[in-house]
Design a protein around this motif. Structure first.
Motif, PDB file in Angstrom:
ATOM      1  N   GLU A 190     -28.916  -3.242  -8.752  1.00 22.76           N
ATOM      2  CA  GLU A 190     -30.179  -2.764  -8.175  1.00 22.76           C
ATOM      3  C   GLU A 190     -30.554  -1.402  -8.775  1.00 22.76           C
ATOM      4  N   GLY A 191     -29.547  -0.539  -8.955  1.00 21.08           N
ATOM      5  CA  GLY A 191     -29.812   0.781  -9.543  1.00 21.08           C
ATOM      6  C   GLY A 191     -30.351   0.681 -10.957  1.00 21.08           C
ATOM      7  N   SER A 192     -29.808  -0.213 -11.759  1.00 18.09           N
ATOM      8  CA  SER A 192     -30.291  -0.335 -13.140  1.00 18.09           C
ATOM      9  C   SER A 192     -31.685  -0.962 -13.179  1.00 18.09           C
ATOM     10  N   LYS A 193     -31.995  -1.867 -12.245  1.00 18.97           N
ATOM     11  CA  LYS A 193     -33.338  -2.438 -12.167  1.00 18.97           C
ATOM     12  C   LYS A 193     -34.359  -1.351 -11.804  1.00 18.97           C
TER      13      LYS A 193
ATOM     14  N   ARG B 287     -34.082   1.821 -12.422  1.00 16.17           N
ATOM     15  CA  ARG B 287     -34.239   2.705 -13.570  1.00 16.17           C
ATOM     16  C   ARG B 287     -35.111   2.060 -14.651  1.00 16.17           C
ATOM     17  N   LEU B 288     -34.982   0.755 -14.817  1.00 12.98           N
ATOM     18  CA  LEU B 288     -35.836   0.040 -15.760  1.00 12.98           C
ATOM     19  C   LEU B 288     -37.297   0.116 -15.316  1.00 12.98           C
ATOM     20  N   LYS B 289     -37.548  -0.057 -14.022  1.00 17.98           N
ATOM     21  CA  LYS B 289     -38.912   0.062 -13.502  1.00 17.98           C
ATOM     22  C   LYS B 289     -39.440   1.487 -13.704  1.00 17.98           C
ATOM     23  N   LEU B 290     -38.570   2.481 -13.519  1.00 16.86           N
ATOM     24  CA  LEU B 290     -38.953   3.870 -13.761  1.00 16.86           C
ATOM     25  C   LEU B 290     -39.365   4.050 -15.220  1.00 16.86           C
ATOM     26  N   TRP B 291     -38.561   3.507 -16.135  1.00 21.36           N
ATOM     27  CA  TRP B 291     -38.855   3.612 -17.565  1.00 21.36           C
ATOM     28  C   TRP B 291     -40.236   3.008 -17.875  1.00 21.36           C
ATOM     29  N   ILE B 292     -40.517   1.848 -17.314  1.00 16.66           N
ATOM     30  CA  ILE B 292     -41.795   1.192 -17.545  1.00 16.66           C
ATOM     31  C   ILE B 292     -42.941   2.033 -16.985  1.00 16.66           C
ATOM     32  N   ARG B 293     -42.721   2.616 -15.822  1.00 15.07           N
ATOM     33  CA  ARG B 293     -43.753   3.480 -15.220  1.00 15.07           C
ATOM     34  C   ARG B 293     -43.984   4.729 -16.079  1.00 15.07           C
ATOM     35  N   LEU B 294     -42.899   5.345 -16.568  1.00 12.69           N
ATOM     36  CA  LEU B 294     -43.039   6.526 -17.442  1.00 12.69           C
ATOM     37  C   LEU B 294     -43.834   6.182 -18.698  1.00 12.69           C
ATOM     38  N   LEU B 295     -43.528   5.044 -19.300  1.00 15.56           N
ATOM     39  CA  LEU B 295     -44.276   4.605 -20.483  1.00 15.56           C
ATOM     40  C   LEU B 295     -45.750   4.409 -20.152  1.00 15.56           C
TER      41      LEU B 295
END
Length: 143
Positions: free
Chosen positions: A3-6, A8-16
């Motif tokens: 869940e934590g890595s998911k 963080r992936l969503k965070l990365w997509i939002r930052l982009l």
């Protein structure tokens, strides 16, 4: 995937997404308001920060672009009287580039507008939000 890595992936997509939107808004602002491009602005900003002449290689490294990409932008700046190239006295393969006085003045005008546009893009964030996000991003940079 945890869940934590998911998350963080969503965070990365939002930052982009935020970065791309802001960059697109700035590109459009510079094009419409100042009839210029973001790469041109970036080259002028690098030269403005340094103030003294720098080699084309140093400029390329600073901007993380190829010498060819930097050369195209500097060619245009030079033809517009905003930059000048000076050959090195000690190595004829080396060329220095700097903004002219007109280039310095033009960049100051561009920079003021750019700053205002960035403020507009992030106007929904208050000063506290900006401080918190800045601190978080600094920690993320340390990887």
């Amino acid at each position: 995937m945890s869940e934590g890595s998911k998350r963080r992936l969503k965070l990365w997509i939002r930052l982009l997404g935020v970065t791309r939107r802001a960059e697109n808004d700035l590109r459009e602002y510079l094009r419409v308001t100042h009839d210029t491009t973001l790469p041109r602005f970036d080259v002028m900003a690098a030269l403005y920060r340094r103030r003294e002449a720098m080699t084309m290689s140093d400029l390329s490294r600073m901007l993380l672009v190829s010498n060819g990409n930097a050369t195209v932008v500097v060619d245009r700046l030079e033809s517009d009287g905003l930059a000048r190239r000076t050959p090195s006295d000690s190595d004829r393969r080396t060329v220095f580039v700097a903004l002219t006085p007109e280039g310095l003045a033009a960049f100051e005008s561009l920079a003021a507008g750019h700053e205002s546009e960035v403020a507009r893009i992030f106007a929904r964030l208050d000063d506290g939000d900006v401080d918190v996000m800045t601190e978080i991003l600094k920690r993320a940079e340390q990887g």
